[in-house]
Motif scaffolding. Structure first.
Motif, PDB file in Angstrom:
ATOM      1  N   SER A  36       0.850  -1.182   0.000  1.00  0.00           N
ATOM      2  CA  SER A  36       0.000   0.000   0.000  1.00  0.00           C
ATOM      3  C   SER A  36       0.887   1.233   0.000  1.00  0.00           C
ATOM      4  N   GLN A  37       0.543   2.196  -0.813  1.00  0.00           N
ATOM      5  CA  GLN A  37       1.327   3.434  -0.898  1.00  0.00           C
ATOM      6  C   GLN A  37       0.688   4.566  -0.112  1.00  0.00           C
ATOM      7  N   SER A  38      -0.293   4.210   0.734  1.00  0.00           N
ATOM      8  CA  SER A  38      -0.979   5.215   1.545  1.00  0.00           C
ATOM      9  C   SER A  38      -0.382   5.347   2.939  1.00  0.00           C
ATOM     10  N   GLY A  39       0.668   4.555   3.220  1.00  0.00           N
ATOM     11  CA  GLY A  39       1.267   4.580   4.545  1.00  0.00           C
ATOM     12  C   GLY A  39       0.607   3.631   5.527  1.00  0.00           C
ATOM     13  N   LYS A  40      -0.319   2.801   5.027  1.00  0.00           N
ATOM     14  CA  LYS A  40      -1.055   1.881   5.896  1.00  0.00           C
ATOM     15  C   LYS A  40      -0.766   0.421   5.587  1.00  0.00           C
ATOM     16  N   ALA A  41       0.378   0.165   5.004  1.00  0.00           N
ATOM     17  CA  ALA A  41       0.693  -1.203   4.599  1.00  0.00           C
ATOM     18  C   ALA A  41       0.751  -2.152   5.791  1.00  0.00           C
TER      19      ALA A  41
END
Length: 325
Positions: A36-41
């Protein structure tokens, strides 16, 4: 038994709600990582039960412990990431439509040949057993000569909200999103390609995507009428009309939404409209799809749904869009 180690690019809702449970349920698959590139990986990986978390798609593709990836990104990003994934020696299951033009799909096909990787477009519905039975009834002659197929897939969407389905730059539009199923089922059941195509669309001001499309596909002696919409009550069904009867499939593409236990349902009627048979079919089409694709990778077989058929489906969709201009 061997397992295919799966990675997922993005934390999309369809991945969480449908594909993660499917991977866990399939006996020949295991969820290894999420990117995830939203910082929620890390948060997503823990929630989904994935062993690894990657903060970029590229990092997941470089992970040597991943055999195959599932890509549920916006339609306009499919080609880029399918090709990148195969270039990193990952097999690919990509959400439909595999790309937004037939030329893009041609490029994906060529990349698959060049890399030796297997890829498949995710029309999960075709892996539900109800459709095999429909074909059996059609082939048996029970309803006579096939004359017409009608197929519908619609659901109400908030047209004032920000949504990738309403963004032309991201490959939005009802035909791309749900109408593609209606096109596919006609080709799937008839085992041939249409000779003539026509469609008309409804759009709303300032949104350059179709919110509703109605189409007519002619397959020699069989006419297929399809409709799809973001602006109508929920419906996902098809019927096959013959000279001596008809077959109705009321929950064709999402049988899990059937209030009758989430099962597939096939109704066969005679020429007077009297029910001759009413059968229910169990099966998780998402799990069946994962199991089939994983089996193909483990055994070196080609998937039943081919890149050629994917290419042909998009050519029909392109022709429908072209006829609207």
């Amino acid at each position: 038994m061997q397992h295919i180690r799966w990675g997922i690019l993005s934390s999309a809702a369809i991945a969480e709600n449908q594909m993660v449970p499917a991977i866990k349920e399939a006996s020949n698959a295991v969820l290894k990582a999420v990117a995830s590139q939203s910082g929620k990986a890390a948060e997503t990986a823990e929630k989904w039960g994935a062993e690894k978390a990657h903060d970029s798609y590229e990092a997941l593709l470089k992970d040597p412990e991943i055999d195959a990836v599932y890509i549920p990104l916006p339609n306009s990003l499919h080609k880029e990431w399918v090709i990148k994934s195969m270039n990193h020696q990952k097999h690919v299951l990509v959400e439909k439509p595999a790309a937004v033009t037939s030329n893009d799909i041609h490029e994906i096909r060529e990349a698959g040949k060049a890399t030796g990787m297997t890829w498949m477009e995710g029309f999960m519905y075709q892996f539900h057993p109800q459709h095999d039975y429909v074909r059996e009834v059609m082939d048996s002659g029970t309803i006579g000569t096939i004359k017409r197929i009608r197929s519908s897939f619609s659901f109400p969407l908030d047209l004032a909200a920000k949504n990738i389905r309403l963004d032309a730059d991201l490959g939005g539009g009802s035909l791309y999103d749900v109408g593609c199923y209606c096109v596919h089922i006609c080709r799937h059941l008839l085992r041939q390609e249409p000779t003539h195509v026509f469609s008309a669309a409804r759009k709303i001001e300032n949104i350059n995507v179709d919110i509703s499309t109605t189409g007519l596909l002619n397959f020699n002696d069989v006419d297929c009428v399809i409709d799809c919409s973001f602006d109508e009550a929920a419906l996902n069904r098809y019927e096959v009309v013959g000279s001596r009867g008809r077959i109705e499939v009321p929950y064709a593409f999402r049988p899990d939404q059937n209030p009758q236990g989430g099962n597939g349902e096939v109704i066969v009627k005679d020429k007077e409209g009297i029910v001759q048979e009413h059968r229910f079919f169990e099966g998780n089409q998402f799990t069946n799809q994962i199991a089939h694709f994983s089996e193909c990778l483990l055994e070196g077989k080609d998937p039943v749904y081919t890149p050629e058929s994917t290419h042909n489906n998009m050519k029909v969709i392109e022709a429908m869009y072209a006829s609207q201009n």
